[in-house]
Design a protein around this motif. Sequence first.
Motif, short mmCIF file in Angstrom:
data_model
loop_
_atom_site.label_atom_id
_atom_site.label_comp_id
_atom_site.label_asym_id
_atom_site.label_seq_id
_atom_site.Cartn_x
_atom_site.Cartn_y
_atom_site.Cartn_z
N SER A 1 86.82 -35.03 10.63
CA SER A 1 86.60 -36.24 11.41
C SER A 1 85.78 -37.03 11.30
N VAL A 2 85.95 -38.25 11.23
CA VAL A 2 84.75 -39.34 10.70
C VAL A 2 84.74 -40.33 11.95
N TYR A 3 83.37 -40.45 12.29
CA TYR A 3 82.77 -41.60 12.84
C TYR A 3 81.79 -42.56 12.08
N LEU A 4 82.47 -43.82 11.87
CA LEU A 4 81.54 -44.68 10.97
C LEU A 4 81.05 -45.82 11.71
N PHE A 5 79.87 -46.10 11.30
CA PHE A 5 79.05 -47.20 11.84
C PHE A 5 78.61 -48.38 11.01
N TRP A 6 78.13 -49.53 11.31
CA TRP A 6 77.56 -50.59 10.50
C TRP A 6 76.62 -51.17 11.55
N TYR A 7 75.45 -51.11 11.19
CA TYR A 7 74.16 -51.66 11.71
C TYR A 7 73.65 -52.64 10.89
N VAL A 8 73.04 -53.77 11.76
CA VAL A 8 72.40 -54.85 11.24
C VAL A 8 70.84 -55.04 11.69
N GLN A 9 70.04 -55.28 10.61
CA GLN A 9 68.57 -55.65 10.87
C GLN A 9 68.12 -56.82 10.55
N TYR A 10 68.13 -57.88 11.45
CA TYR A 10 67.28 -59.02 11.08
C TYR A 10 66.01 -58.88 10.89
N PRO A 11 65.34 -59.99 10.06
CA PRO A 11 63.94 -59.93 9.77
C PRO A 11 63.03 -59.49 10.92
N ASN A 12 62.32 -58.66 10.77
CA ASN A 12 61.17 -58.39 11.79
C ASN A 12 61.67 -57.77 13.05
N GLN A 13 63.07 -57.45 13.01
CA GLN A 13 63.66 -56.79 14.43
C GLN A 13 64.40 -55.47 14.05
N GLY A 14 64.57 -54.68 15.19
CA GLY A 14 65.05 -53.34 14.95
C GLY A 14 66.84 -53.24 14.72
N LEU A 15 67.33 -52.17 14.43
CA LEU A 15 68.70 -52.36 14.05
C LEU A 15 69.50 -52.37 15.33
N GLN A 16 70.48 -53.07 15.00
CA GLN A 16 71.61 -53.38 16.13
C GLN A 16 73.08 -52.89 15.57
N LEU A 17 73.65 -52.30 16.62
CA LEU A 17 74.97 -52.04 16.15
C LEU A 17 75.94 -53.00 15.91
N LEU A 18 76.62 -53.27 14.72
CA LEU A 18 77.38 -54.28 14.52
C LEU A 18 78.89 -53.96 14.91
N LEU A 19 79.62 -53.01 14.40
CA LEU A 19 80.80 -52.34 14.71
C LEU A 19 80.83 -50.91 14.37
N LYS A 20 82.07 -50.34 14.95
CA LYS A 20 81.97 -48.78 14.83
C LYS A 20 83.48 -48.40 14.71
N VAL B 1 88.42 -52.60 12.41
CA VAL B 1 87.34 -53.04 13.45
C VAL B 1 86.67 -54.30 13.11
N GLU B 2 86.50 -54.85 14.32
CA GLU B 2 85.83 -56.30 14.24
C GLU B 2 84.39 -56.40 15.07
N SER B 3 83.71 -57.19 14.77
CA SER B 3 82.54 -57.47 15.39
C SER B 3 82.80 -58.84 16.32
N ILE B 4 81.87 -59.30 17.10
CA ILE B 4 81.94 -60.39 17.85
C ILE B 4 81.42 -61.48 16.87
N ASN B 5 80.92 -61.46 15.91
CA ASN B 5 80.45 -62.55 15.07
C ASN B 5 81.00 -62.80 13.53
N GLY B 6 82.39 -62.13 13.53
CA GLY B 6 83.29 -62.68 12.66
C GLY B 6 83.24 -61.51 11.62
N PHE B 7 82.51 -60.60 11.66
CA PHE B 7 82.30 -59.39 10.62
C PHE B 7 83.56 -58.38 10.84
N GLU B 8 84.28 -57.81 9.93
CA GLU B 8 85.04 -56.60 10.07
C GLU B 8 85.05 -55.77 9.05
#
Lengths: 115, 113
Positions: free
Chosen positions: B30-49, B57-64
């Motif tokens: 079984s696989v659970y997969l995630f993408w996180y994004v780290q903007y300059p000088n910030q922490g990681l944010q969950l993008l989608l899972k 799966v889609e994110s709110i800012n147009g990534f899939e």
Amino acid sequence: GAGVSQSPSNKVTEKGKDVELRCDPISGHTALYWYRQSLGQGLEFLIYFQGNSAPDKSGLPSDRFSAERTGGSVSTLTIQRTQQEDSAVYLCASSLSLRQDYGYTFGSGTRLTVV
Amino acid sequence: AQSVTQLDSQVPVFEEAPVELRCNYSSSVSVYLFWYVQYPNQGLQLLLKYLSGSTLVESINGFEAEFNKSQTSFHLRKPSVHISDTAEYFCAVLGGSQGNLIFGKGTKLSVKP
């Protein structure tokens, strides 16, 4: 608080000194994780807490590293006798539980520089 | 133990161009997969899972991202990028020895005007 808070944001220390890094997770989050982010190395998992308990400390890089969590809230990561290879960004994350479908909420990290 | 490979350490692209950030994982039941994004000088944010169900799966800012079991991939895509998408993107899979997330080494997306 609204997010995961880490302090200090930046720390410069001399080789051989001890440092203490603090993480204040989101209120009510029982799971807390520490990672280390080194240039070009991605995120290295260090340790996690469920409540105040850290079941497995094998991810810590050496016996100079220790971590504790009190009151199911604030956690501190302590590095004794710092070395230059300890220089990195130390990230803390919390989660509502160990169920991974919640994902992690990360703090902004502590940038540690050992000179 | 699971592992994650992000094939590109840096991806430069012009604004409004499409982009794909590649991620491959080692297989498991079984696989659970995630993408996180780290903007300059910030922490990681969950993008989608991806946990189960629809493989897209889609994110709110147009990534899939699309879970592809046969290719053990979870590539991240956006049809038209903005300057503000400049950041480092991390792919992650659940499966560390302590039930933790395992992260790839990250891909730095640089969007140029």
